[in-house]
Design an enzyme around this catalytic site. Structure first.
Site, PDB file in Angstrom:
ATOM      1  N   THR A   1       0.825  -1.212   0.000  1.00 24.13           N
ATOM      2  CA  THR A   1       0.000   0.000   0.000  1.00 24.13           C
ATOM      3  C   THR A   1       0.855   1.256   0.000  1.00 24.13           C
ATOM      4  OG1 THR A   1      -1.564   1.277   1.357  1.00 24.13           O
ATOM      5  CG2 THR A   1      -0.104  -0.219   2.516  1.00 24.13           C
ATOM      6  N   ASP A   2       0.284   2.362  -0.507  1.00 22.89           N
ATOM      7  CA  ASP A   2       0.978   3.648  -0.456  1.00 22.89           C
ATOM      8  C   ASP A   2       1.165   4.141   0.971  1.00 22.89           C
ATOM      9  OD1 ASP A   2      -1.699   4.233   0.071  1.00 22.89           O
ATOM     10  OD2 ASP A   2      -1.910   5.698  -1.545  1.00 22.89           O
ATOM     11  N   GLU A   3       0.373   3.618   1.901  1.00 29.14           N
ATOM     12  CA  GLU A   3       0.430   4.125   3.273  1.00 29.14           C
ATOM     13  C   GLU A   3       1.743   3.812   3.982  1.00 29.14           C
ATOM     14  OE1 GLU A   3      -3.064   4.042   5.712  1.00 29.14           O
ATOM     15  OE2 GLU A   3      -4.337   3.547   4.008  1.00 29.14           O
TER      16      GLU A   3
ATOM     17  N   TYR B   1      -1.791  -0.158  11.041  1.00 29.99           N
ATOM     18  CA  TYR B   1      -1.993  -0.832   9.749  1.00 29.99           C
ATOM     19  C   TYR B   1      -0.798  -0.644   8.833  1.00 29.99           C
ATOM     20  CZ  TYR B   1      -3.286  -1.093   4.830  1.00 29.99           C
ATOM     21  OH  TYR B   1      -3.274  -1.359   3.487  1.00 29.99           O
TER      22      TYR B   1
ATOM     23  N   LYS C   1       2.112  -3.352   7.367  1.00 29.00           N
ATOM     24  CA  LYS C   1       2.360  -3.563   5.939  1.00 29.00           C
ATOM     25  C   LYS C   1       3.822  -3.279   5.596  1.00 29.00           C
ATOM     26  CE  LYS C   1       0.048  -4.610   3.051  1.00 29.00           C
ATOM     27  NZ  LYS C   1      -0.236  -5.967   2.512  1.00 29.00           N
TER      28      LYS C   1
END
Length: 341
Positions: free
Chosen positions: A138-140, A164, A168
């Protein structure tokens, strides 16, 4: 990688979830001779209803939790997949703030078990240099941008700000370590915010639609100035396909469609679309339901993805214009909710 090769057995994790189910339908439509082993623990955000119509000749569902080591070992030994596409993850930021333990179990421990079982099986069968492991991230993991920062590139530092995104990022590091240490043929993708049909109602776009059509308040965090980069789920599926077949082992590929929108602007746009598609004589304008609520802790201000590497090296570009895809998504949700009435 030869796309015209004989039928392959591909293990897809999280295939009963939003992105995973779209991906399986996409993949089997494009590669009908392949067989998908779909491993999913069936959490609140997944459903076998998404997989209706798939033939047992091309799709096998395995109810399993990646955090359970023995179960994953048995699954790998039974089906002996040629490749793995790892989509399974706990992904809702608010829930990660409330219950981080679940995210550590699924996103870190689950990824570790999958990597380890893949390493053991493919080493034993002499396929360590030919079997691919594609990890969907994810970009997060990159953290947050200011309004004027350049978009994230694959070289951007990992600065996760929520449990979260931290889990990741940890799983991304594990995947890289298995490539560097053991020679596992790993590739990692990092995507921007996905949207499309049958996404769980906890997510931003379906929550707006659901609440509006039910005359419930539409919650907007803070002042709604946060910016997100939106990617239609079928464009994401196509990007994973490109990375799987043409990506360079050990590399990371950002996936984004350069559809940056302020949260408040997106809410207003969806309300406008709903006003056109399902006008409400009593309410008159769904924007009346917008309610500003207390911001979440550690809320990232902006995500934006530079996908030039994916475009230039793998010849990928988004097929679906943002507003066309958004209108199609809203239309599908309206139809789904009308069928429930």
């Amino acid at each position: 990688m030869d796309q015209g090769a004989l039928a392959r057995t591909i293990l897809v994790t999280g295939g009963a979830g939003f992105i995973g189910s779209h991906f399986i339908h996409y993949w089997l439509g494009r590669y009908p001779h392949d067989h998908i082993i779909n491993v999913d623990k069936l959490s609140y955000a997944s459903s076998l209803d998404y997989l209706k119509g798939l033939s047992p000749d091309s799709h096998t569902f395995v109810h399993a939790d990646l955090a359970k080591e023995k179960v994953i070992h048995r699954t790998m030994e039974q089906y002996k997949p040629d490749h793995i596409i790892h989509l399974a993850a706990e992904s809702h930021v608010d829930q990660s703030i409330q219950s981080p333990c679940n995210f550590i179990s699924s996103n870190i421990v689950g990824t570790f078990h999958l990597l380890e079982e893949a390493r053991k099986l493919w080493t034993k069968e002499g396929r360590l240099e030919t079997s691919r492991f594609v990890h969907i991230s994810t970009d997060e993991v990159y953290g947050s941008l200011t309004k004027d920062d350049d978009a994230f590139s694959e070289e951007s530092s990992l600065l996760p700000n929520s449990p979260y995104s931290a889990t990741k990022a940890a799983s991304d590091h594990l995947v890289r370590a298995y490539w560097k240490t053991y020679g596992l043929q790993t590739l990692t993708t990092r995507c921007s915010n996905n949207f499309g049909p049958h996404q769980h109602e906890e997510k931003f776009i379906p929550k707006i639609i659901h609440n509006a059509l039910n005359h419930q308040s539409i919650p907007v965090y803070g002042n709604g100035e946060q910016i997100r980069d939106w990617l239609y789920v079928l464009d994401h599926c196509r990007a994973i396909d490109a990375v799987f077949h043409r990506g360079q082992v050990g590399e990371i590929y950002n996936i984004g469609a350069q559809n940056e929108r302020r949260n408040l602007d997106l809410v207003s746009l969806i309300c406008h679309i709903l006003n056109e598609m399902k006008p409400d004589k009593e309410l008159k304008d769904y924007k009346k339901l917008i309610t500003f609520v207390e911001d979440r802790p550690g809320h990232d201000f902006r995500y934006a993805m530079n996908a030039d590497k994916l475009k230039s090296e793998l010849n990928w570009k988004p097929d679906y214009p943002f507003e066309y895809a958004l209108k199609s998504t809203v239309r599908r949700y309206i139809k789904m909710m009308e069928e429930k009435e």
